[in-house]
Design an enzyme around this catalytic site. Structure first.
Site, PDB file in Angstrom:
ATOM      1  N   TYR A 193      53.779  37.060 -25.841  1.00 51.40           N
ATOM      2  CA  TYR A 193      53.812  36.358 -24.540  1.00 51.40           C
ATOM      3  C   TYR A 193      53.228  34.957 -24.690  1.00 51.40           C
ATOM      4  O   TYR A 193      53.842  33.964 -24.286  1.00 51.40           O
ATOM      5  CB  TYR A 193      53.025  37.165 -23.504  1.00 51.40           C
ATOM      6  CG  TYR A 193      53.059  36.597 -22.105  1.00 51.40           C
ATOM      7  CD1 TYR A 193      54.027  37.009 -21.198  1.00 51.40           C
ATOM      8  CD2 TYR A 193      52.132  35.650 -21.686  1.00 51.40           C
ATOM      9  CE1 TYR A 193      54.062  36.492 -19.901  1.00 51.40           C
ATOM     10  CE2 TYR A 193      52.158  35.123 -20.406  1.00 51.40           C
ATOM     11  CZ  TYR A 193      53.122  35.551 -19.513  1.00 51.40           C
ATOM     12  OH  TYR A 193      53.159  35.034 -18.236  1.00 51.40           O
TER      13      TYR A 193
ATOM     14  N   LYS B  64      55.193  31.313 -24.353  1.00 52.21           N
ATOM     15  CA  LYS B  64      54.882  30.294 -23.352  1.00 52.21           C
ATOM     16  C   LYS B  64      54.545  28.958 -24.017  1.00 52.21           C
ATOM     17  O   LYS B  64      54.848  27.895 -23.482  1.00 52.21           O
ATOM     18  CB  LYS B  64      53.745  30.772 -22.450  1.00 52.21           C
ATOM     19  CG  LYS B  64      54.110  32.005 -21.604  1.00 52.21           C
ATOM     20  CD  LYS B  64      55.339  31.790 -20.753  1.00 52.21           C
ATOM     21  CE  LYS B  64      55.598  32.938 -19.793  1.00 52.21           C
ATOM     22  NZ  LYS B  64      56.808  32.730 -18.968  1.00 52.21           N
TER      23      LYS B  64
ATOM     24  N   VAL C  72      69.005  37.169 -18.535  1.00 51.57           N
ATOM     25  CA  VAL C  72      68.801  35.789 -19.012  1.00 51.57           C
ATOM     26  C   VAL C  72      68.775  35.667 -20.541  1.00 51.57           C
ATOM     27  O   VAL C  72      68.721  34.564 -21.065  1.00 51.57           O
ATOM     28  CB  VAL C  72      67.523  35.148 -18.417  1.00 51.57           C
ATOM     29  CG1 VAL C  72      67.693  34.848 -16.947  1.00 51.57           C
ATOM     30  CG2 VAL C  72      66.284  36.006 -18.676  1.00 51.57           C
TER      31      VAL C  72
HETATM   32  N1  LIG Z   1      51.957  36.619 -12.492  1.00 53.13           N
HETATM   33  C1  LIG Z   1      51.216  35.828 -13.237  1.00 53.13           C
HETATM   34  O1  LIG Z   1      49.998  35.934 -13.272  1.00 53.13           O
HETATM   35  C2  LIG Z   1      51.863  34.737 -14.071  1.00 53.13           C
HETATM   36  C3  LIG Z   1      51.047  33.733 -14.604  1.00 53.13           C
HETATM   37  C4  LIG Z   1      51.619  32.720 -15.362  1.00 53.13           C
HETATM   38  C5  LIG Z   1      52.990  32.742 -15.595  1.00 53.13           C
HETATM   39  N2  LIG Z   1      53.754  33.736 -15.073  1.00 53.13           N
HETATM   40  C6  LIG Z   1      55.186  33.694 -15.339  1.00 53.13           C
HETATM   41  O2  LIG Z   1      55.873  33.545 -14.117  1.00 53.13           O
HETATM   42  C7  LIG Z   1      57.191  34.085 -14.234  1.00 53.13           C
HETATM   43  C8  LIG Z   1      57.447  35.047 -13.079  1.00 53.13           C
HETATM   44  O3  LIG Z   1      56.495  36.065 -13.146  1.00 53.13           O
HETATM   45  P1  LIG Z   1      56.135  36.995 -11.903  1.00 53.13           P
HETATM   46  O4  LIG Z   1      54.680  37.216 -11.982  1.00 53.13           O
HETATM   47  O5  LIG Z   1      56.742  36.457 -10.665  1.00 53.13           O
HETATM   48  O6  LIG Z   1      56.849  38.357 -12.397  1.00 53.13           O
HETATM   49  P2  LIG Z   1      57.683  39.485 -11.605  1.00 53.13           P
HETATM   50  O7  LIG Z   1      57.695  40.637 -12.528  1.00 53.13           O
HETATM   51  O8  LIG Z   1      57.168  39.643 -10.220  1.00 53.13           O
HETATM   52  O9  LIG Z   1      59.141  38.848 -11.528  1.00 53.13           O
HETATM   53  C9  LIG Z   1      59.911  38.594 -12.686  1.00 53.13           C
HETATM   54  C10 LIG Z   1      61.379  38.670 -12.320  1.00 53.13           C
HETATM   55  O10 LIG Z   1      62.133  38.396 -13.514  1.00 53.13           O
HETATM   56  C11 LIG Z   1      63.201  39.331 -13.569  1.00 53.13           C
HETATM   57  N3  LIG Z   1      63.624  39.540 -14.956  1.00 53.13           N
HETATM   58  C12 LIG Z   1      62.935  40.177 -15.936  1.00 53.13           C
HETATM   59  N4  LIG Z   1      63.671  40.231 -17.043  1.00 53.13           N
HETATM   60  C13 LIG Z   1      64.851  39.617 -16.771  1.00 53.13           C
HETATM   61  C14 LIG Z   1      66.028  39.382 -17.510  1.00 53.13           C
HETATM   62  N5  LIG Z   1      66.171  39.782 -18.795  1.00 53.13           N
HETATM   63  N6  LIG Z   1      67.064  38.753 -16.906  1.00 53.13           N
HETATM   64  C15 LIG Z   1      66.951  38.355 -15.612  1.00 53.13           C
HETATM   65  N7  LIG Z   1      65.861  38.540 -14.867  1.00 53.13           N
HETATM   66  C16 LIG Z   1      64.822  39.179 -15.433  1.00 53.13           C
HETATM   67  C17 LIG Z   1      62.649  40.606 -12.940  1.00 53.13           C
HETATM   68  O11 LIG Z   1      63.698  41.459 -12.500  1.00 53.13           O
HETATM   69  C18 LIG Z   1      61.813  40.055 -11.802  1.00 53.13           C
HETATM   70  O12 LIG Z   1      62.567  39.926 -10.618  1.00 53.13           O
HETATM   71  C19 LIG Z   1      57.250  34.750 -15.610  1.00 53.13           C
HETATM   72  O13 LIG Z   1      57.858  33.856 -16.514  1.00 53.13           O
HETATM   73  C20 LIG Z   1      55.785  34.940 -15.958  1.00 53.13           C
HETATM   74  O14 LIG Z   1      55.578  34.991 -17.333  1.00 53.13           O
HETATM   75  C21 LIG Z   1      53.220  34.731 -14.301  1.00 53.13           C
END
Ligand SMILES: NC(=O)c1ccc[n+]([C@@H]2O[C@H](COP(=O)([O-])OP(=O)(O)OC[C@H]3O[C@@H](n4cnc5c(N)ncnc54)[C@H](O)[C@@H]3O)[C@@H](O)[C@H]2O)c1
Length: 259
Positions: free
Chosen positions: A153, A157, A59
């Site tokens: 991070y 955000k 991405v």
């Molecule tokens: N888990 C939490 O507590 C939490 C809280 C708030 C926000 N978020 C946000 O939610 C979103 C998803 O997080 P998650 O917890 O499901 O994480 P995760 O690690 O389970 O999934 C993230 C996905 O993004 C993909 N990814 C990473 N880098 C990439 C790239 N350069 N190109 C394409 N794909 C890529 C990974 O392969 C993975 O499948 C993120 O933006 C994260 O910052 C997560």
């Protein structure tokens, strides 16, 4: 009738965590999904499971992002929902005193520049078809400060939130809604990794959550389905919090209050 019948959705980071739960929810509600994720991810299997398509994408790469949306348009004729969700939280991103420029840049590229690239690529399709719903994953840390700092991070955000607000306002008259999803801590590989590395600091996070637990990815997916559906037709430019009350809590219940 599904909540998302007939809609075509592109979901980045759709092979894991919040993206995966959302892809499953969208498919169950009648949408056709395009999973955008790294070539090394589980994306092919997920797309197969859900009867959708997989776009191998980094991405941070403009051409690959454009190709992902072009594939969705070519294969399915339209793009109703873009869930720009891929993100990272590497250990190298820490206190500002420890975080070097390389870690800073990496996180800004994957978490913030990617959202700019995805919005830039998808909005022309949505303008052409007269509408659409964009949901950009921010976080509760866009609104709150954390002493367990991940400086890039958090800044990324905050950027996602501000960019989303502006796009929501700019394109409201064109039928395109743009919302920032702000999850609280969610039980996904991203958070589990953090816990494994530093259990004490990670556990400190739990005490701030009034519900006394992290969200499950499916609970976040339900909110994304709502924002992607026509049921949220008057909701745009928001910071859509799904945080179990975290960001509005002063004193949280003791463990004994849950008994
Ligand atoms: N888990 C939490 O507590 C939490 C809280 C708030 C926000 N978020 C946000 O939610 C979103 C998803 O997080 P998650 O917890 O499901 O994480 P995760 O690690 O389970 O999934 C993230 C996905 O993004 C993909 N990814 C990473 N880098 C990439 C790239 N350069 N190109 C394409 N794909 C890529 C990974 O392969 C993975 O499948 C993120 O933006 C994260 O910052 C997560």
């Amino acid at each position: 009738m599904g909540q998302l019948d007939g809609k075509v959705a592109v979901i980045t980071g759709g092979a894991s965590g919040i993206g995966l739960a959302t892809a499953r929810k969208f498919a169950a509600e009648g949408a056709t999904v395009v999973i955008g994720d790294l070539p090394t991810s589980n994306g092919v299997a997920v797309a197969e499971e859900l009867g959708g398509a997989f776009a191998a994408v980094d991405v941070t790469n403009a051409e690959q992002v454009e190709a992902m949306f072009a594939l969705a348009k070519e294969k399915y004729g339209r793009i109703d929902v873009a869930f720009n969700n891929a993100g990272i939280s590497p250990a190298s991103d820490d206190s500002i005193l420890k975080t070097g420029i390389e870690a800073w840049d990496l996180v800004q590229n994957v978490n913030l520049t990617s959202v700019y690239l995805c919005c830039k690529a998808v909005i022309p399709y949505m303008l052409e078809q007269g509408g659409g719903s964009i949901i950009n994953t921010a976080s509760f840390v866009a609104l709150m400060g954390a002493a367990t700092s991940q400086i890039s991070y958090t800044a990324s955000k905050g950027g996602v939130l501000a960019m989303t607000r502006e796009l929501g306002v700019q394109f409201a008259g064109k039928g395109i809604r743009v919302n920032a999803l702000c999850p609280g801590p969610v039980n996904t590989p991203l958070l589990q990794e953090l816990f494994a590395k530093d259990p004490e600091r990670a556990a400190r996070r739990l005490i701030h959550i009034p519900m006394g637990r992290f969200a499950e990815p499916e609970e976040i997916a339900n909110a994304v389905a709502f924002l992607g559906s026509d049921e949220s037709s008057f909701i745009t430019a928001t910071e859509f919090l799904v945080d179990g009350g975290l960001s509005h809590a002063y004193v949280t219940p003791l463990e004994s209050d849950f008994e």
